[in-house]
Design an enzyme around this catalytic site. Structure first.
Site, PDB file in Angstrom:
ATOM      1  N   GLU A  67      33.438  67.813   5.098  1.00 20.72           N
ATOM      2  CA  GLU A  67      34.467  67.214   5.949  1.00 20.72           C
ATOM      3  C   GLU A  67      35.595  66.606   5.112  1.00 20.72           C
ATOM      4  OE1 GLU A  67      34.756  63.834   9.515  1.00 20.72           O
ATOM      5  OE2 GLU A  67      32.931  64.009   8.309  1.00 20.72           O
ATOM      6  N   ASP A  86      42.537  58.266  12.712  1.00 19.06           N
ATOM      7  CA  ASP A  86      41.534  57.227  12.947  1.00 19.06           C
ATOM      8  C   ASP A  86      41.892  55.864  12.345  1.00 19.06           C
ATOM      9  OD1 ASP A  86      40.481  59.592  13.858  1.00 19.06           O
ATOM     10  OD2 ASP A  86      38.442  59.143  13.268  1.00 19.06           O
TER      11      ASP A  86
END
Length: 820
Positions: free
Chosen positions: A790, A554
């Site tokens: 996460e 990302d």
């Protein structure tokens, strides 16, 4: 007249040959432009036809399946299930629900649980249905789940604790029976809680649901569908603490708004005789206005005080020799049997007891694995895709997907690069599940060799995704991480003498070759033996460093100004890794393997790797591109040319834009972090290379990547460490600790510590410390918060991002077991 004309004709001078040729030439000259024009028109029409034909082929190509045998054969609904299909036909494949059941068939009926508290506040109740971080549950997740036969989940709501258990029983020709049990007890101080449990069945396609109602109580639902035949869903009467029962039979046109449809059919009723309290109840038989069809949505509501226990029993009509009902003591006995088998298999596979892990650590590991396999879902639908030849998105062909998910609450769908990491763990637990998942992903390949990186199939999946992420573009890749579990699987498949294992390799090999070739056509870099991720936005003014979503990392810093001339070290390493696996598979199948071996040798050549990606100034591996470290996000200055009467915008109302303080130049990207490690992570650096020693030294440096909780994603000295990428987008891969990359690091350290080289002992020392730090921190946060996360904060170790995140973060189990 005739004679005169003849005389006149005879009196004309003889025409010379030159004059005749000139006359004929002029005549042809007059005729030629028309002939050339006609020929030009014809050729233009042919050219236009060829162009249109090729363009139409290109437009169709993005949505055309690869012309190769499928890995996972399509099942005819009219045929009984084969034994290996029947075993995993039913499952908790509605990953986004707190509890739901369905089959692996596109039009399967759906079963699910909802619940809410009675007498709490005004207005509509807070109904639990889909896993939702907004519910702020203290904890929920599977404690034990084998991926096939049973599962036990604990859900801690604010006023009570619910256990959801299910068990399957094989029999008949449609996947057999299953029973779910829901057991609730109040948390201390909430003993007077009254709540409602609601269990429903809904049809997705053709079929019939007929409620059986006795004395205004729904006792069963009798159904039939093409793929299941006839079935019955029974609601045995609970022993005690039942206050009210209600039901709903209605029609829902979509399956992604079942909660909303149900809530619109609710009423207020008197709770007890003489009581002023009203409770929320379902409204019985309530079909939509002006709808004269059959109901497809039936809900059973039971309102209870706690403690309470309820069972829901599904029985297949094709199960003719059923010994007894899978309920009551029989269900308890079966649950006990499967729990015992699960515990034994878990220790046999991961051997944590032999590694001296204690009770809390083993419970964490079992929960992590169980949430990984318990989060496996099944979807059917069409992706929205687009190529440069399509002006608008088009629909992919209808397709199924059987896949694990990163997070049931936030990412309850398939992600290509996550799936490779998922199956590093799943393949250790149950190789057959892993082979089927990989097969489903490879069957999504189009004729170009492209696989959409994010799968959003069906209404329920699409309802959870922002619109800007729905369309998948066929120029965009994702790391080919499926080769990671394939490396583990093929070792056993090659040695296997079973025909089905050989057939599996034969089925996946053509698709893997096509996928690899697609990368080599679409993702190559500007010079030989380099690769470049597509999909970066070179026009954005809002992003400090334009994202590279296709890499999976990302917002990790790349070249600040994207161009076609940049190239990326991590993608080159992925291609090297894939080439080696393809060479092994080809050789085992007796197929030509020399080309893949040659590619592998070139891409793992350390001298060439160093020439292309080693920055001699920083002494690190790096991307290369048009780059400047001097970029900032700043509020733009208000425009100077303001018309009379207009008010200039206030600076604080203007969104920050990127400002380049020093013009970029082509150079190595100075951002030490995960990307710099890929030659090490994928074990491409030779064990004797001095560059390995430099990487190991940098790893252990606390100003670089080292923390007491794991390796951070970007060094503290990096220019964009912990920087926002836009005014509102916080750092994602710019500091936090990610378990998937840490797994690769631990795996690499283990490799270098067991292969001869001058850095063997250094690698071993770092391996021991890093492994301990990761395990300790994940366990600490699981105890503190009730969840696996996460990502983890590099300063405090605290869990961050979505939760529960039992996708690749569950790899902590493999780290504990030292299974790499």
């Amino acid at each position: 007249m005739t004679r005169k004309n003849d005389t006149t004709r005879l009196r004309k001078k003889p025409v010379k040959l030159e004059e005749e040729n000139d006359r004929v030439g002029k005549k042809k000259a007059k005729e030629s432009p028309m002939s050339i024009y006609t020929l030009g028109v014809i050729l233009s029409l042919i050219g236009a036809g060829i162009f249109l034909f090729l363009r139409m082929r290109a437009q169709e190509s993005v949505k055309t399946p690869l012309n190769a045998p499928r890995v996972i054969k399509e099942r005819s609904s009219s045929m009984p299930l084969a034994p290996h299909d029947a075993e995993r036909f039913w499952g908790t494949y509605r990953s986004q629900l707190y509890f739901g059941m369905r089959t692996k068939y596109p039009t399967s009926p759906l079963f699910g649980l909802m619940w809410f508290d009675q007498f709490v506040g005004q207005g509509m109740p807070a109904v639990r249905h889909w896993c939702n971080q907004g519910d702020r549950l203290p904890r929920y997740g599977w404690l034990a789940h084998d991926g096939v036969n049973f599962g036990s989940q604990e859900i801690v709501d604010h006023r009570y604790i619910m256990m959801t258990d299910f068990v399957k029983r094989q029999g008949g020709s449609h996947g057999g029976d299953w029973t779910a049990r829901f057991s609730l007890r109040p948390v201390p101080g909430q003993e007077k809680t009254v709540m409602s449990l609601l269990f429903y069945s809904v049809l997705q396609g053709q079929g019939k649901l007929t409620p059986e109602i006795v004395k205004n109580r729904l006792v069963a639902i009798h159904g039939s569908t093409e793929d299941l035949g006839s079935f019955t869903l029974r609601f045995p009467k609970s022993a005690s603490n039942v206050k009210k029962t209600n039901f709903l039979t209605t029609y829902s046109p979509v399956v992604d708004q079942l909660k909303e449809v149900m809530m619109s059919r609710m009423l207020l009723e008197n709770y007890e005789k003489g009581s002023k309290q009203s409770y929320i109840a379902l409204g019985g038989h309530r079909m939509p206005p002006d709808f004269d069809g059959e109901p497809n949505f039936v809900v059973h509501q039971v309102t209870v005080s706690l403690p309470f226990e309820m069972e829901v029993v599904f029985e297949s009509g094709s199960f003719k020799d059923r010994p007894n009902s899978l309920s009551g003591d029989t269900l308890t006995s079966e649950l006990s049997k499967y729990h015992s088998h699960f515990d034994g298999k878990f220790e046999n596979v991961f051997q944590l007891g032999k590694k001296n892990f204690g009770g809390h650590e083993v419970l964490l590991a079992k929960a992590a694995l169980s949430n990984m396999v318990g989060g496996i879902g099944y979807w059917y639908g069409q992706s929205l895709v687009q190529s440069k030849y399509n002006e608008k998105p088009v629909e992919y062909w209808p397709a199924p997907l059987y896949s694990a998910v990163p997070s049931r609450s936030f990412f309850p769908r398939g992600f290509l690069w996550d799936e490779g990491f998922h199956n590093l763990l799943i393949s250790k637990w149950d190789p057959e599940i892993s082979k089927e998942i990989i097969g489903h992903w490879l069957d999504l390949m189009n004729q170009e060799g492209w696989i959409p990186r994010e799968q959003i199939l069906g209404d329920e999946a699409r309802a959870k995704v922002p619109a800007e992420f729905v369309v998948q573009k066929n120029e965009n890749a994702n790391p080919p991480t499926l080769f990671l579990p394939l490396k583990l699987l093929i070792a056993d498949l090659i040695k296997s003498e079973k025909a089905k294992d050989h057939d599996y390799l034969q089925a996946v090999f053509p698709r893997l070759k096509t996928w690899f070739n697609w990368f080599n056509v679409t993702q190559t870099g500007p010079i030989p033996f380099t690769y470049r991720w597509r999909g970066r936005d070179s026009e954005t003014k809002r992003e400090l460093n334009p994202k590279t979503l296709t890499s999976g990392l990302d917002d990790y810093p790349r070249a600040s100004h994207p161009t076609d001339d940049e190239y990326h070290v991590d993608l080159r390493c992925w291609m090297a890794f894939a080439a080696g696996i393809l060479a092994d598979i080809a050789k085992s199948l007796g197929e030509p393997h020399e080309e893949y071996k040659a590619t592998y040798d070139i891409l793992t050549n350390n001298d060439l790797l160093d020439k292309l990606h080693w920055d001699p100034v920083t002494e690190r591996y790096a991307d290369y591109g048009l780059h400047s470290n001097k970029v900032k996000l700043e509020k733009p200055k208000p425009p100077k040319n303001i018309k009379q009467g207009q008010t200039p915008p206030s600076p604080q109302h203007l969104e920050k834009v990127r400002v380049t303080k020093v013009e970029p130049k082509n150079q190595f990207v100075d951002s030490f972090g995960y990307v710099s490690l890929f030659p090490f992570l994928l074990q491409i650096i030779e064990p004797t290379s001095p560059k390995l020693g430099k990487i190991l030294t940098d790893l252990r440096n606390e100003k670089m990547l080292w923390t007491n909780h794991g390796l951070r994603s970007l060094a503290k000295i990096a220019p964009l460490y912990n920087k926002y990428n836009t005014e509102h987008d916080g750092p994602y891969w710019r500091g936090p600790i990610w378990i998937n990359i840490n797994f690769l690091a631990v795996r690499a350290l283990n490799y270098y510590s067991t292969n001869e080289g001058p850095y063997k002992d250094q690698a071993r020392s770092i391996y021991v410390d890093l492994r301990k730090n990761l395990i300790d921190n994940v366990l600490k946060e699981y105890k503190r918060t009730g969840f696996i996360w996460e990502q983890y904060d590099d300063a405090t170790g605290h869990g961050k991002g979505s939760h529960p995140f039992t996708g690749w973060s569950a790899l902590v189990v493999a780290i504990m077991a030292e299974e790499y």
